[in-house]
Design a protein around this motif. Structure first.
Motif, PDB file in Angstrom:
ATOM      1  N   LYS A 295       0.869  -1.181   0.000  1.00 48.25           N
ATOM      2  CA  LYS A 295       0.000   0.000   0.000  1.00 48.25           C
ATOM      3  C   LYS A 295       0.900   1.223   0.000  1.00 48.25           C
ATOM      4  O   LYS A 295       1.798   1.319   0.848  1.00 48.25           O
ATOM      5  CB  LYS A 295      -0.884  -0.019   1.251  1.00 48.25           C
ATOM      6  N   THR A 296       0.696   2.114  -0.938  1.00 46.06           N
ATOM      7  CA  THR A 296       1.524   3.326  -0.941  1.00 46.06           C
ATOM      8  C   THR A 296       1.050   4.257   0.164  1.00 46.06           C
ATOM      9  O   THR A 296      -0.149   4.403   0.418  1.00 46.06           O
ATOM     10  CB  THR A 296       1.448   4.063  -2.295  1.00 46.06           C
ATOM     11  N   LEU A 297       2.003   4.870   0.823  1.00 42.72           N
ATOM     12  CA  LEU A 297       1.703   5.734   1.975  1.00 42.72           C
ATOM     13  C   LEU A 297       2.745   6.840   2.052  1.00 42.72           C
ATOM     14  O   LEU A 297       3.834   6.715   1.492  1.00 42.72           O
ATOM     15  CB  LEU A 297       1.787   4.908   3.276  1.00 42.72           C
ATOM     16  N   THR A 304       4.743   6.226  -3.254  1.00 44.25           N
ATOM     17  CA  THR A 304       3.933   6.135  -4.470  1.00 44.25           C
ATOM     18  C   THR A 304       4.807   6.229  -5.712  1.00 44.25           C
ATOM     19  O   THR A 304       4.500   5.639  -6.742  1.00 44.25           O
ATOM     20  CB  THR A 304       2.839   7.232  -4.487  1.00 44.25           C
ATOM     21  N   ALA A 324      -2.255  -1.351  -3.410  1.00 45.30           N
ATOM     22  CA  ALA A 324      -3.257  -0.300  -3.191  1.00 45.30           C
ATOM     23  C   ALA A 324      -2.545   1.046  -3.299  1.00 45.30           C
ATOM     24  O   ALA A 324      -1.549   1.290  -2.613  1.00 45.30           O
ATOM     25  CB  ALA A 324      -3.890  -0.466  -1.818  1.00 45.30           C
ATOM     26  N   GLU A 325      -3.046   1.891  -4.198  1.00 43.25           N
ATOM     27  CA  GLU A 325      -2.452   3.225  -4.391  1.00 43.25           C
ATOM     28  C   GLU A 325      -3.287   4.228  -3.594  1.00 43.25           C
ATOM     29  O   GLU A 325      -4.430   4.492  -3.938  1.00 43.25           O
ATOM     30  CB  GLU A 325      -2.442   3.575  -5.880  1.00 43.25           C
ATOM     31  N   SER A 326      -2.717   4.741  -2.530  1.00 42.17           N
ATOM     32  CA  SER A 326      -3.548   5.597  -1.668  1.00 42.17           C
ATOM     33  C   SER A 326      -3.187   7.079  -1.790  1.00 42.17           C
ATOM     34  O   SER A 326      -3.778   7.904  -1.107  1.00 42.17           O
ATOM     35  CB  SER A 326      -3.447   5.135  -0.206  1.00 42.17           C
ATOM     36  N   GLU A 329      -4.857   9.145  -7.594  1.00 40.10           N
ATOM     37  CA  GLU A 329      -5.934   8.266  -8.075  1.00 40.10           C
ATOM     38  C   GLU A 329      -5.713   7.704  -9.471  1.00 40.10           C
ATOM     39  O   GLU A 329      -6.383   6.789  -9.887  1.00 40.10           O
ATOM     40  CB  GLU A 329      -7.278   9.006  -8.027  1.00 40.10           C
ATOM     41  N   ASN A 350      -8.648   1.810  -6.718  1.00 34.59           N
ATOM     42  CA  ASN A 350      -7.255   2.163  -6.441  1.00 34.59           C
ATOM     43  C   ASN A 350      -6.392   0.939  -6.136  1.00 34.59           C
ATOM     44  O   ASN A 350      -5.319   1.057  -5.549  1.00 34.59           O
ATOM     45  CB  ASN A 350      -7.168   3.191  -5.295  1.00 34.59           C
ATOM     46  N   VAL A 351      -6.899  -0.244  -6.553  1.00 31.31           N
ATOM     47  CA  VAL A 351      -6.132  -1.467  -6.280  1.00 31.31           C
ATOM     48  C   VAL A 351      -5.786  -2.177  -7.591  1.00 31.31           C
ATOM     49  O   VAL A 351      -6.641  -2.331  -8.462  1.00 31.31           O
ATOM     50  CB  VAL A 351      -6.937  -2.427  -5.369  1.00 31.31           C
TER      51      VAL A 351
END
Ligand code: UD1
Length: 430
Positions: A295-297, A304, A324-326, A329, A350-351
């Motif tokens: 998951k990008t954070l 990201t 998951a790209e958080s 978008e 976003n996944v």
């Protein structure tokens, strides 16, 4: 029509020197106009975004002397314009740093709204909220941000989203405001810390950069400095993924291993060997690598800007991975291109769900943005046969001598600008 053409299949092996961090350099170059004295900046990456920023500050009157390829001296005492009115500045997103820098020093700025990579909607409301909290009046006029203040006065600012750009921008303006600013929910990225260290080296009083509360006590003016930019975390991470994806063995040199921990952790999880030294990290790819989830954070989470390179890596592992790209978008635009090379990836919201395949096959693919472009090059280097990557201007915005560095690691890659040159390459490498 510059393109990269490559023949995949060679494992990338050897050492690669990592350049200075583009994103730190963009903030630092903007901040360098906040003093009338000489500023010398070293370890500057020689990439397009940096050259555009240098042109922009020259255009408003600063003197820029290139001392060598990676070192500039800037003197901003000759600035005669607080209005940055140039077409090319819209090409780099980080032009927004000139708002904070000009507003801080001259209490006035007019800067075109940023362009940059096409990775989704990129508002700057948090930047503007911060400037307003410092007492600036902000309008959007004729496509530009117009900011004025009689005096900037420190304040208490809470960022609604963790934003690298807003943190740096507000920090710059607040550093020359009256009194203390407390910036909460600040971004903690290494380049935020680097810009804070740079400002402090010019006489600013900034504490807490690298944590989520930054305290800035305004000073009246800055003095000159000499400063060396930190290594580029994302360039290093890209080559680390290059080792994994081609089952190679790469040592990234001149890095700060701590900045790479999130990337190292994921490469270890999929089965690569990762060996950290004081200022280097070695990654050894393994024939059998397995899936993982990401998951990008915001920092210290997974960046990201490494998401596409890691997706390419995971696309050649055993099993099913999820990313998951958080943060942004619209950052899966490369997936269709990768599918054309044989990748098996589905995007839902976003996944991205990645079913590992045994190999890619070469294709002609288009670069949608900077990091995705680098990721497609990695895919091409792992693919069977020839791959042509179009629109490499995006990649050159952020990677210094990408093809040359890859070649030194054994890649079979060339920059070509015509079909004739591409055919020549094909004939030469067989
Ligand atoms: C910087 C980096 C970029 C990286 C990103 C996240 C530079 C020049 N670029 O971009 O390479 O991908 O950090 O690590 O350093 N947001 C708002 N309002 C704002 C500002 C941001 O809603 O005023 C949102 C954005 O839409 C995004 C998130 O906050 O969803 C993070 O963006 P931000 O950290 O500001 O990215 P940039 O500084 O533009």
């Amino acid at each position: 029509m510059n393109q990269y053409i490559m023949k995949g299949g060679n494992p990338l092996v050897g050492e690669v020197q990592i350049s200075g961090a583009k994103n730190a350099a963009l903030g630092i170059l903007a901040a360098s106009i906040m003093t009338d004295e000489d500023v010398v900046i070293d370890n500057l990456p020689d990439v397009r975004d940096i050259n555009v920023m240098l042109e922009a500050i020259q255009e408003i009157g600063a003197r820029v002397d290139r001392l060598d390829r990676h070192t500039v001296r800037i003197n901003a005492s000759t600035i005669h314009e607080v209005s940055v009115d140039d077409d090319y500045i819209r090409k780099i997103r980080a032009s927004y740093y000139l708002i904070g820098a000009l507003l801080g020093k001259y209490k006035s700025a007019e800067v075109p709204l940023p362009g940059g990579c096409n990775i989704g909607s990129r508002p700057i409301d948090q930047h503007l909220k911060g400037f307003r909290a410092l007492g600036a009046k902000i309008e959007i006029e004729r496509g530009a941000v117009v900011a004025h203040a009689i005096d900037l006065v420190g304040g208490h600012i809470y960022l609604d989203v963790v934003s690298v750009g807003a943190t740096i921008n507000i920090m710059m303006a607040a550093a020359l405001a009256e009194g203390q600013t407390i910036l909460e929910n600040a971004a903690k990225e290494p380049h935020v810390v680097d810009v804070a260290n740079f400002l402090n080296s010019m006489g600013a009083n900034i504490k807490g950069a690298g944590t989520d509360i930054i305290r800035i006590r305004g000073v009246r003016s800055f003095h000159g400095t000499e400063y060396s930019i930190i290594p580029d975390q994302i360039e290093a991470g890209t080559f680390m993924c290059g080792a994994a994806v081609t089952r190679g063995d790469i040592t990234v040199k001149n890095v700060i291993p701590k900045h790479l921990e999130a990337i190292s952790a994921k490469l270890l999880e999929i089965g690569c060997e990762v060996i950290e030294g004081d200022d280097e990290v070695r990654v050894v790819g393994r024939p059998r690598q397995h899936s993982t989830n990401i998951k990008t954070l915001p920092y210290p989470g997974f960046p990201t800007d490494m998401q596409p390179q890691m997706a390419v890596t995971l696309a050649l592992t055993e099993g099913t991975s999820m990313i998951a790209e958080s943060i942004f978008e619209n950052r899966f635009k490369y997936v269709d291109e990768l599918t054309r090379m044989g990748g098996n990836i589905k995007v839902e919201g976003n996944v991205a769900v990645i079913d590992g395949v045994k190999g890619f096959t070469g294709a002609q693919v288009e670069t949608p943005d900077l990091r995705a472009g680098a990721a497609l090059v990695l895919a091409g280097l792992a693919a069977e046969g020839f791959t042509v990557v179009d629109e490499i201007g995006y990649i050159q915005r952020g990677y210094e001598c990408f093809a040359e560095k890859l070649k030194k690691l054994g890649a079979c890659i060339e920059i070509v600008d015509s079909e004739k040159m591409a055919n020549k390459f094909r004939l030469k490498v067989g």
